[in-house]
Design a protein around this motif. Structure first.
Motif, PDB file in Angstrom:
ATOM      1  N   ARG A 210       4.905   1.528  -5.386  1.00  0.00           N
ATOM      2  CA  ARG A 210       4.550   0.238  -4.784  1.00  0.00           C
ATOM      3  C   ARG A 210       5.579  -0.815  -5.162  1.00  0.00           C
ATOM      4  O   ARG A 210       6.268  -0.682  -6.160  1.00  0.00           O
ATOM      5  CB  ARG A 210       3.180  -0.239  -5.293  1.00  0.00           C
ATOM      6  CG  ARG A 210       2.046   0.702  -4.985  1.00  0.00           C
ATOM      7  CD  ARG A 210       0.758   0.170  -5.585  1.00  0.00           C
ATOM      8  NE  ARG A 210      -0.333   1.104  -5.447  1.00  0.00           N
ATOM      9  CZ  ARG A 210      -1.142   1.162  -4.401  1.00  0.00           C
ATOM     10  NH1 ARG A 210      -0.986   0.337  -3.391  1.00  0.00           N
ATOM     11  NH2 ARG A 210      -2.108   2.032  -4.342  1.00  0.00           N
TER      12      ARG A 210
ATOM     13  N   LYS B  66     -11.529   1.766   5.930  1.00  0.00           N
ATOM     14  CA  LYS B  66     -10.509   2.446   5.118  1.00  0.00           C
ATOM     15  C   LYS B  66     -10.164   3.776   5.769  1.00  0.00           C
ATOM     16  O   LYS B  66     -11.019   4.639   5.933  1.00  0.00           O
ATOM     17  CB  LYS B  66     -11.021   2.668   3.699  1.00  0.00           C
ATOM     18  CG  LYS B  66      -9.988   3.348   2.805  1.00  0.00           C
ATOM     19  CD  LYS B  66     -10.418   3.319   1.361  1.00  0.00           C
ATOM     20  CE  LYS B  66      -9.425   4.000   0.454  1.00  0.00           C
ATOM     21  NZ  LYS B  66      -8.076   3.447   0.530  1.00  0.00           N
TER      22      LYS B  66
ATOM     23  N   VAL C 263      -1.180  -5.827   0.245  1.00  0.00           N
ATOM     24  CA  VAL C 263      -2.601  -5.786  -0.104  1.00  0.00           C
ATOM     25  C   VAL C 263      -2.776  -6.324  -1.525  1.00  0.00           C
ATOM     26  O   VAL C 263      -1.800  -6.505  -2.255  1.00  0.00           O
ATOM     27  CB  VAL C 263      -3.163  -4.342  -0.026  1.00  0.00           C
ATOM     28  CG1 VAL C 263      -3.080  -3.792   1.393  1.00  0.00           C
ATOM     29  CG2 VAL C 263      -2.446  -3.413  -1.003  1.00  0.00           C
TER      30      VAL C 263
ATOM     31  N   SER D 254       0.860  -1.193   0.000  1.00  0.00           N
ATOM     32  CA  SER D 254       0.000   0.000   0.000  1.00  0.00           C
ATOM     33  C   SER D 254       0.888   1.232   0.000  1.00  0.00           C
ATOM     34  O   SER D 254       2.025   1.192   0.473  1.00  0.00           O
ATOM     35  CB  SER D 254      -0.923  -0.006   1.218  1.00  0.00           C
ATOM     36  OG  SER D 254      -0.179   0.187   2.392  1.00  0.00           O
TER      37      SER D 254
ATOM     38  N   GLU E 212      -1.903  -0.530 -10.263  1.00  0.00           N
ATOM     39  CA  GLU E 212      -1.181  -0.726  -9.006  1.00  0.00           C
ATOM     40  C   GLU E 212      -0.136  -1.839  -9.059  1.00  0.00           C
ATOM     41  O   GLU E 212       0.812  -1.818  -8.278  1.00  0.00           O
ATOM     42  CB  GLU E 212      -2.166  -1.020  -7.872  1.00  0.00           C
ATOM     43  CG  GLU E 212      -3.088   0.152  -7.592  1.00  0.00           C
ATOM     44  CD  GLU E 212      -3.995  -0.072  -6.399  1.00  0.00           C
ATOM     45  OE1 GLU E 212      -3.928  -1.135  -5.754  1.00  0.00           O
ATOM     46  OE2 GLU E 212      -4.793   0.839  -6.109  1.00  0.00           O
TER      47      GLU E 212
END
Length: 151
Positions: free
Chosen positions: A119, A87, A45, A38, A68
């Protein structure tokens, strides 16, 4: 729960949770799944995000996998499962979110992708991935992942 949050819930009532979508990106040869870190906490994640106008929920999950994790492939329209989590927001509070999870059979894992500098991506067996993630509902989905799921 702090007093302010309790008071806000009493005044505003309980709203249904917001919906997010996520992709479990699985290598069809090895069965390994990709996790990403994250941006905020650096914890492991699955690629996830908000639904997107003009895309199905599974299509939005596939788009998040690209942005991502740099992963493309065939996303299944059938949900693998759902889980809830809180969240954290930039303003310091958290909102309840219902995560809808879709399986994506990987055909490409690029080194250069939109969030590559923000990331890390790493491959795990589903059992190891379940140990790496925090959310109990996601752990359950990873551990229940059929070895030959076809959606």
């Amino acid at each position: 729960m702090n007093a302010l949050a309790r008071s806000l819930r009493l005044v505003l009532g309980r709203r249904p949770p917001a919906i997010q979508v996520g992709a479990i990106c699985r290598d069809p040869v090895s069965g390994d799944v990709a996790l990403v870190t994250s941006r905020g906490t650096g914890r492991w994640v699955i690629p996830k995000g908000w639904p997107m106008e003009g895309r199905s929920l599974s299509g939005a999950a596939a788009q998040e996998a690209w942005e991502e994790a740099g992963i493309r492939g065939h996303v299944h329209d059938t949900e693998l499962g759902r889980y809830r989590y809180d969240k954290k927001q930039d303003e310091g509070f958290a909102i309840p979110v219902e995560m809808r999870v879709f399986l994506l059979d990987v055909t490409e894992a690029a080194e250069d992708f939109p969030e590559a500098r923000q990331r890390r991506r790493r491959w795990f067996t589903p059992e190891d991935a379940a140990r790496m993630v925090v959310e109990p509902g996601l752990k359950r989905i990873l551990l229940a992942l059929p070895p030959d799921h076809r959606g």
